[in-house]
Structures are given as C-alpha cells and as structure tokens.
Design a protein around this motif. Structure first.
Motif, PDB file in Angstrom:
ATOM      1  N   ARG A 400       0.842  -1.194   0.000  1.00 30.17           N
ATOM      2  CA  ARG A 400       0.000   0.000   0.000  1.00 30.17           C
ATOM      3  C   ARG A 400       0.878   1.245   0.000  1.00 30.17           C
ATOM      4  O   ARG A 400       2.044   1.190   0.391  1.00 30.17           O
ATOM      5  CB  ARG A 400      -0.911   0.033   1.230  1.00 30.17           C
ATOM      6  CG  ARG A 400      -0.161   0.044   2.549  1.00 30.17           C
ATOM      7  CD  ARG A 400      -1.113   0.104   3.747  1.00 30.17           C
ATOM      8  NE  ARG A 400      -1.824   1.349   3.836  1.00 30.17           N
ATOM      9  CZ  ARG A 400      -1.372   2.442   4.459  1.00 30.17           C
ATOM     10  NH1 ARG A 400      -0.178   2.436   5.053  1.00 30.17           N
ATOM     11  NH2 ARG A 400      -2.083   3.532   4.486  1.00 30.17           N
ATOM     12  N   MET A 401       0.300   2.344  -0.459  1.00 29.55           N
ATOM     13  CA  MET A 401       0.975   3.620  -0.271  1.00 29.55           C
ATOM     14  C   MET A 401       0.960   3.948   1.216  1.00 29.55           C
ATOM     15  O   MET A 401       0.092   3.501   1.961  1.00 29.55           O
ATOM     16  CB  MET A 401       0.317   4.732  -1.071  1.00 29.55           C
ATOM     17  CG  MET A 401      -1.150   4.987  -0.733  1.00 29.55           C
ATOM     18  SD  MET A 401      -1.659   6.702  -1.025  1.00 29.55           S
ATOM     19  CE  MET A 401      -1.145   7.457   0.538  1.00 29.55           C
ATOM     20  N   THR A 402       1.937   4.737   1.664  1.00 36.31           N
ATOM     21  CA  THR A 402       1.962   5.185   3.051  1.00 36.31           C
ATOM     22  C   THR A 402       2.205   6.690   3.057  1.00 36.31           C
ATOM     23  O   THR A 402       2.900   7.214   2.188  1.00 36.31           O
ATOM     24  CB  THR A 402       3.042   4.451   3.865  1.00 36.31           C
ATOM     25  OG1 THR A 402       2.935   4.805   5.246  1.00 36.31           O
ATOM     26  CG2 THR A 402       4.447   4.755   3.369  1.00 36.31           C
ATOM     27  N   GLY A 403       1.613   7.383   4.019  1.00 35.38           N
ATOM     28  CA  GLY A 403       1.731   8.834   4.063  1.00 35.38           C
ATOM     29  C   GLY A 403       0.531   9.499   3.418  1.00 35.38           C
ATOM     30  O   GLY A 403      -0.494   8.870   3.148  1.00 35.38           O
ATOM     31  N   GLY A 404       0.673  10.781   3.137  1.00 41.75           N
ATOM     32  CA  GLY A 404      -0.448  11.554   2.635  1.00 41.75           C
ATOM     33  C   GLY A 404      -0.793  11.307   1.188  1.00 41.75           C
ATOM     34  O   GLY A 404      -1.879  11.639   0.731  1.00 41.75           O
ATOM     35  N   GLY A 405       0.133  10.722   0.427  1.00 43.20           N
ATOM     36  CA  GLY A 405      -0.122  10.452  -0.980  1.00 43.20           C
ATOM     37  C   GLY A 405       0.371  11.560  -1.882  1.00 43.20           C
ATOM     38  O   GLY A 405       1.186  12.390  -1.489  1.00 43.20           O
ATOM     39  N   PHE A 406      -0.099  11.545  -3.128  1.00 40.06           N
ATOM     40  CA  PHE A 406       0.315  12.496  -4.160  1.00 40.06           C
ATOM     41  C   PHE A 406       1.825  12.430  -4.389  1.00 40.06           C
ATOM     42  O   PHE A 406       2.491  13.446  -4.641  1.00 40.06           O
ATOM     43  CB  PHE A 406      -0.093  13.925  -3.786  1.00 40.06           C
ATOM     44  CG  PHE A 406      -1.539  14.068  -3.412  1.00 40.06           C
ATOM     45  CD1 PHE A 406      -2.523  13.944  -4.369  1.00 40.06           C
ATOM     46  CD2 PHE A 406      -1.921  14.296  -2.098  1.00 40.06           C
ATOM     47  CE1 PHE A 406      -3.865  14.056  -4.036  1.00 40.06           C
ATOM     48  CE2 PHE A 406      -3.248  14.419  -1.747  1.00 40.06           C
ATOM     49  CZ  PHE A 406      -4.222  14.294  -2.712  1.00 40.06           C
ATOM     50  N   GLY A 407       2.382  11.244  -4.331  1.00 38.01           N
ATOM     51  CA  GLY A 407       3.823  11.032  -4.372  1.00 38.01           C
ATOM     52  C   GLY A 407       4.239  10.284  -3.130  1.00 38.01           C
ATOM     53  O   GLY A 407       3.413   9.799  -2.366  1.00 38.01           O
ATOM     54  N   GLY A 408       5.547  10.160  -2.933  1.00 46.98           N
ATOM     55  CA  GLY A 408       6.014   9.516  -1.717  1.00 46.98           C
ATOM     56  C   GLY A 408       6.273   8.042  -1.871  1.00 46.98           C
ATOM     57  O   GLY A 408       6.736   7.591  -2.922  1.00 46.98           O
ATOM     58  N   SER A 409       5.943   7.276  -0.827  1.00 47.16           N
ATOM     59  CA  SER A 409       6.421   5.901  -0.699  1.00 47.16           C
ATOM     60  C   SER A 409       5.304   4.878  -0.609  1.00 47.16           C
ATOM     61  O   SER A 409       4.153   5.206  -0.313  1.00 47.16           O
ATOM     62  CB  SER A 409       7.292   5.783   0.561  1.00 47.16           C
ATOM     63  OG  SER A 409       8.426   6.615   0.482  1.00 47.16           O
ATOM     64  N   ILE A 410       5.716   3.624  -0.838  1.00 51.51           N
ATOM     65  CA  ILE A 410       4.843   2.480  -0.575  1.00 51.51           C
ATOM     66  C   ILE A 410       5.526   1.593   0.459  1.00 51.51           C
ATOM     67  O   ILE A 410       6.742   1.673   0.677  1.00 51.51           O
ATOM     68  CB  ILE A 410       4.544   1.653  -1.838  1.00 51.51           C
ATOM     69  CG1 ILE A 410       5.800   0.880  -2.286  1.00 51.51           C
ATOM     70  CG2 ILE A 410       4.006   2.529  -2.953  1.00 51.51           C
ATOM     71  CD1 ILE A 410       5.528  -0.426  -2.975  1.00 51.51           C
ATOM     72  N   ILE A 411       4.744   0.733   1.086  1.00 49.82           N
ATOM     73  CA  ILE A 411       5.282  -0.331   1.924  1.00 49.82           C
ATOM     74  C   ILE A 411       4.766  -1.658   1.398  1.00 49.82           C
ATOM     75  O   ILE A 411       3.677  -1.735   0.835  1.00 49.82           O
ATOM     76  CB  ILE A 411       4.905  -0.161   3.415  1.00 49.82           C
ATOM     77  CG1 ILE A 411       3.385  -0.096   3.597  1.00 49.82           C
ATOM     78  CG2 ILE A 411       5.586   1.070   3.987  1.00 49.82           C
ATOM     79  CD1 ILE A 411       2.946  -0.054   5.066  1.00 49.82           C
ATOM     80  N   ALA A 412       5.570  -2.694   1.559  1.00 55.02           N
ATOM     81  CA  ALA A 412       5.180  -4.034   1.116  1.00 55.02           C
ATOM     82  C   ALA A 412       5.620  -5.048   2.157  1.00 55.02           C
ATOM     83  O   ALA A 412       6.763  -4.998   2.637  1.00 55.02           O
ATOM     84  CB  ALA A 412       5.800  -4.367  -0.239  1.00 55.02           C
TER      85      ALA A 412
END
Length: 453
Positions: A400-412
C-alpha cells in the motif's frame, strides 16, 4: 539495469559528530546539545488522524539530527547537510504565521509556535541538521526536523516537557503548528506523535479522538516481523511529492463538511457506531462484530451518532451506511467518507491479525487500504499504483501507499530476504515506463526522538 539503492540508517554517534562538526564549521563555536528524531512509516490508518480516527505507525531507524545552541537574541540561523553553504535566518521578533519561506520555516516555526503558546523565554538559536530520512518521500522528514528542534529547544531553554510522554504532547502541538501555520504544509498530528512517542520493537495504536490524554491516546503494539519470517520493504517512488498544493486540504475540508451534514464532530463517531452493529446475515443471531467496517467491500462504514434506531435488532452496518451516505451531498463526498470509515476499522483489525500471527490477513488489509486510497480518497499517483502492483505480483503479502499520498512511498510485506528482489522489480518497471529511479529501505520499528549528545 542499475541496482536500486537502499538507504541505510546512520549510526547515532557518527551522526551526532557530523552534526556537531557542521555546527562548528558554520558558526565558529560548539553546540549545547544534539537531539535526534525519526521519520515514520504508517502501517495502516491513512487520512484518519484529522478525522479523530486510528493510526498504526512505527518510528523508522532513519533519523534527523540537530546540533543546537541557544542565543541571547531573537535571531534564528539554520543550516543543513543538504547544502552547507546556505545558512537561512529569521528574526522571531514580530514574526507572524507564513512569513518564513523554504525549509527553514519548519525549525523557525517551532520556536515561533512555542512563543505563541506563551513560552516567552524561548528566544533565538543556531542549529545544524544532518539527516538520512529521505526528503519528499512521505516518511515524515519534516516531522523529524520539527520534533528534533522542539526537543532541543525544550532542553536548552529548560521548558521541562521532553522527559515525559505527557510533556511531549505540548512539544508535539508546537511541531504541528510549525508545519500547519508557518510552513503551510497541512498535517493532522500522526507524524509528530509517531516521531516523539513510538518505542523500539513496537508500533503505536494512535487514537486521535479529541479530548484523550497522553495515556489514552497511545497504546504500544508489538511489531516483530522477523518472528514471522517477514520484513517490511519501504520504497520511495521519488515522484514529486507535495501536500501544500491544496489537495490535502480539499479532502480535509470535504470531511468537515460531511460531519456538519451528519451532525457529528468527527467521522470517528460514525466509525465507532457502525463497528458496534452486526453485518447483514448476523443480525438475527445477535452477533456484534468489532472488526473492520467494510474492509474489502465496496461499501465501507459510516453512521451518524445518536440515531434513535441505531442499535435495534433489525439495524445492520449496511443499512445504516445507506442512510449515512444518503445524507451526503454527492458521490465524491460519499467516497471520501467511505474511505475514512473503512480505514479506521482496518486499524484494529490489522492489530488483531498481528496478534494472531495471521500475516496473510494483514496483507489483505494493506491491499484494501491502498485500493480505498486509490479509488475513494484519490490520493495515489501512477508511480504509487505501479509500485504496489509490481510488489503484489512479486509475491508480497500486501502492499500500500503510506503517508499523505500524491507522491512519496509504498510499503510491502514480504518474505525475509525478498526486499531487494521486489525493489529491483519495481525499479525495472519504473525504468521501462520512464519514471524516476526509486530508492528503498528495509524498515523496522525504531525508537522515539532522544538526545544523542
């Protein structure tokens, strides 16, 4: 293809020395203290903090270090290892919200916020920052900066808040104000709480319901993936990441408007009410579920507090949600509310799955969270979606994406030893699509902000 780079955390002692040396080179004398504060990864519970909801963050082992000394005037000077030649400055005397530009707004904003809160003994300072928290990654590099600054200022000015969890709540509020009011980057408090209140080896169940005290708002939850033969891959897409362009604030405003229509203070009230109702097919048996409201279903959960028939025998989650959604303005508002209510429910269900060792269920909840953020809250971008899809195709239990979104990171969530291969597969797909080269880190639950020198 080029191997995807992995960012390693800095050694505390070495980083403290680096910050100290940068301070001396810049200002010609030594600092009084060196404090460190971590970035964070939110495991689940996204865009719920400002809705009075639940979150499940861990502190990263990756930290921002600040060497700091008080001044006898109101001048603030700050420098960072990103560009040692650029020293930014501001005068706290007569300073107002939004009057500092660039990255220096974050540390300057902390001192400004403390003074605004009535701590008139806080004056100027010199500071030097060294960090391994990736900038613009959605891993709270800004909170790591504001929290380290707040604790260092608390130390040199003798405010006395940094030594207790209750006291740190005051510093957290100053850090939040620095971001929201001085830097203009909206935040709901998740990041600062994680940076100052997490503990090694644990996530925290952060309850953002208004009115809770420090003890009530945080519960440590063990987070040991190694015991299950797993690891958490964090991958920064390196796509442009902006939360101060109005998108974050627009969603927050929509949630507030929905609350006004539903007659509740926060969407958390709806989530709690719905969680106490049985699902369709359970009502006759009198079964009351306490798990996720709508995780993995098209209809999530929501419900106005205080409705007179809410707990009668015929009422179910699905029926109440129909009434709640019917009271909203349009489909867009309904989808925003549906994400928040379902996401709040997923937090406790994820905690329960961790406790039971059901990692496949944890992965399913990760997947449901991302899909809701993509389809209902609409905060993902192509890079985030591609990274998540590739991770899932490579065998991740969930991503899933993590953080506020509109860019940034994912975690798996991946099997131990698989992070490099999964990250490389994502990097290869990014190269094929012409995206920026990503970077990665293997994450574990680190310690909260602390003094390191």
């Amino acid at each position: 293809m080029t191997s995807v780079p992995f960012i390693e955390p800095l050694d505390d002692a070495a980083a403290a020395r680096a910050a100290h040396k940068l301070f001396v080179r810049t200002y010609g004398h030594g600092p009084a203290v060196v404090w460190a504060a971590p970035g964070r990864v939110n495991l689940i519970g996204e865009h719920t903090d400002y809705n009075g909801g639940l979150c499940l963050p861990i502190a990263l082992p990756h930290r921002t270090y600040v060497a700091l000394a008080a001044r006898d005037d109101d001048l603030v000077r700050v420098v960072s290892d990103v560009d040692e030649s650029a020293v930014a400055s501001a005068d706290l005397q007569g300073l107002h919200a939004g009057e500092v530009d660039g990255w220096s707004a974050y540390p300057v904003g902390v001192a400004w916020a403390l003074r605004t809160m009535g701590f008139a003994d806080v004056h100027g300072f010199d500071a030097a920052f060294v960090s391994c928290v990736p900038l613009g990654s959605g891993l709270s590099s800004s909170a790591a900066m504001t929290c380290s600054t707040a604790l260092a200022l608390d130390d040199v000015y003798g405010l006395g808040f940094g030594d207790s969890d209750e006291g740190r709540m005051t510093l957290i509020n100053a850090a939040i104000s620095a971001e929201n009011d001085m830097a203009g980057a909206s935040t709901g408090g998740l990041d600062q709480n994680a940076s100052m209140r997490c503990s090694a080896g644990h996530a925290i169940r952060l309850d953002c319901k208004p009115g809770l005290d420090a003890h009530e708002s945080v519960k440590p939850e063990p987070f040991d993936l190694q015991a299950h033969g797993l690891e958490l891959l964090v991958l920064d897409t390196c796509a442009p990441h902006q939360l101060n362009d109005g998108q974050y604030e627009a969603r927050r405003r929509t949630c507030e408007q929905a609350c006004a229509l539903l007659g509740v203070a926060t969407l958390r009230e709806i989530a709690d009410e719905v969680a106490g109702l049985p699902r369709e097919g359970e009502a006759d048996a009198g079964s009351v579920g306490a798990g996720s409201v709508g995780a993995g279903r098209a209809g999530a959960n929501g419900m106005g507090a205080g409705d007179a028939g809410a707990h009668d025998g015929a009422m179910t989650r699905e029926r109440r949600l129909e009434k709640v959604y019917g009271a909203l303005e349009d489909d867009l508002m309904m989808r925003r509310v549906r994400h928040v209510i379902s996401e709040i429910g997923r937090v406790d269900e994820c905690i329960a799955a961790f406790q039971e060792g059901d990692m496949r269920r944890v992965g399913q909840l990760f997947n449901a969270s991302h899909d809701s953020l993509r389809d209902d809250y609409e905060v993902t971008i192509p890079e985030l979606d591609v990274a998540v899809n590739v991770a899932r195709q490579c065998g991740a239990y969930g991503a899933r994406m993590t953080g506020g979104g509109f860019g940034g990171s994912i975690i798996a969530l991946v099997d131990a030893g698989r992070s490099q291969a999964v990250a490389q597969a994502i990097a290869d797909e990014f190269a094929r699509r012409g995206f920026h080269e990503p970077r990665a880190l293997a994450a574990w639950a680190g310690a909260a902000a602390e003094q390191v020198a």
